[in-house]
Enzyme design. Structure first.
Site: not given
Ligand SMILES: Cc1cc2nc3c(=O)[nH]c(=O)nc-3n(C[C@H](O)[C@H](O)[C@H](O)COP(=O)(O)O)c2cc1C
Length: 347
Positions: A22, A107, A147, A213, A215, A238
């Site tokens: 992040m 991203c 990713k 990935n 949530d 997050r």
């Protein structure tokens, strides 16, 4: 639930719960805290290939101290759209200690996709393949990982094609955020759609590990994400802000002994104080204070939600600590919070 040991080339992370990269958050002090508190693997903030080659990025992300990292590989993520430049960046990263190179194809930020990098690469499969090939060649045998998202938008959910391409080229692990680029961070992550990709890979005979990935915020969501996707591990983003212990706690609940036991409220406050200090040492007081605010805010809100801080107490602290320009004052307040929590736990 079978969460067997997963391999990324020669590396076998101690568990399958990873900290997501992040930007602005997963710098060296935060990654070090997450590792010390039981995360299986951590990924540094994305580096644009040009920025990396100009030598700025490594100063900013830093490698995690060997004492903390132990045998944990240093995983650096690259973003770019030019295969030759990405290859140069990969060689540069390897020379500066990167053990694993991750390619960013997820991203959604306009600043990144506007330069045809990040998730925009999913719209250009030939370029995506050329980048994967160039980075693998340049990595000199070090594992290269990818990713990605589910696709650009609902009409173009091509994560399966991208994953097959990457596996064919020799990528060592794929992480899939269960949203499209157009969703940014809205809606819910679709773990079953990640499962479709896993099934396509297995049907094609690829054993490449997949990490689901999006949530994952606690043990229950981690279990659900693993069950619905059939992935080998989860990546937490997050929800770990202000909670570097979260991946380790989730890992422990998935497999006892693999992570860490849940931290008491007071111990959490001590860890946040420690993180604050490490951020101010690493970035300097001014920048460190700013970086730490995201974590402070998240931690205070979390403690309020849990009832560990009273609502008025939390709002007072939020007002004061998020503006304070003196690290010593913030830390004195944090020590006071830890003390209060200890007292309440005892009571
Ligand atoms: C502030 C922020 C910065 C991020 N920076 C990166 C990054 O540098 N590289 C990357 O691949 N993903 C990045 N992401 C995406 C996360 O790694 C992750 O895929 C996404 O947040 C979904 O996971 P979560 O629901 O657990 O947060 C970022 C996300 C956020 C919120």
């Amino acid at each position: 639930m079978d969460i067997a040991t997963l391999h990324i080339g020669p590396y076998a992370p101690r568990n399958n719960v990873f900290l997501a990269p992040m930007a602005g958050i997963t710098d060296a002090p935060f990654r070090a805290a997450a590792l010390r508190l039981g995360a299986g693997l951590v990924v540094a903030e994305m580096a644009a290939d040009r920025e990396l080659l100009e030598g700025r990025h490594f100063r900013r992300i830093g490698a995690v101290d060997e004492d903390v990292a132990g045998a944990v590989p240093f995983m650096v993520q690259l973003a770019g759209h030019d295969p030759a430049l990405m290859a140069r960046a990969a060689r540069f990263a390897r020379r500066h200690g990167a053990d694993i190179i991750d390619i960013n194809m997820g991203c959604p930020a306009k600043m990144v996709t506007g330069k045809l990098s990040g998730a925009a690469l999913m719209r250009e499969p030939a370029r995506a393949r050329a980048i994967v090939r160039a980075v693998i060649d340049a990595a000199g045998g070090a594992p290269v990982t990818l990713k990605t998202r589910l696709g650009w938008d609902d009409a173009h959910r091509n994560a399966g094609d991208i994953a097959l391409m990457a596996a064919d080229e020799g990528v060592a692990l794929i992480t899939i955020h269960g949203r499209t680029r157009q969703q940014f961070y809205t809606g819910r992550a679709d773990w079953r759609a990640v499962g479709d990709v896993v099934r396509r890979l297995r049907a094609a005979g690829h054993a490449i590990p997949v990490i689901v990935n999006g949530d994952v915020v606690d043990a229950a969501s981690a279990r659900a994400a693993l069950a619905q996707s059939g992935a080998e591990g989860v990546m937490v983003g997050r929800a770990a802000t202000g909670r570097p212990w979260l991946p380790g706690e989730i890992a422990e609940s998935l497999r006892p002994g693999a992570g860490i036991a849940p931290l008491s409220p007071a111990r959490q406050a001590v860890e946040i104080t420690r993180l604050h200090e490490a951020l101010c040492t690493f970035h300097g007081e001014r920048a460190g204070l700013r970086r730490a605010r995201k974590h402070l805010k998240a931690a205070l809100l979390h403690w309020r939600e849990r009832g560990w801080l009273k609502a008025d107490e939390a709002s007072g602290l939020l007002r004061r600590l998020l503006r304070c320009e003196r690290a010593a004052t913030v830390r004195a307040d944090l020590r006071d919070i830890a003390e209060r929590m200890r007292y309440r736990e005892a009571a």
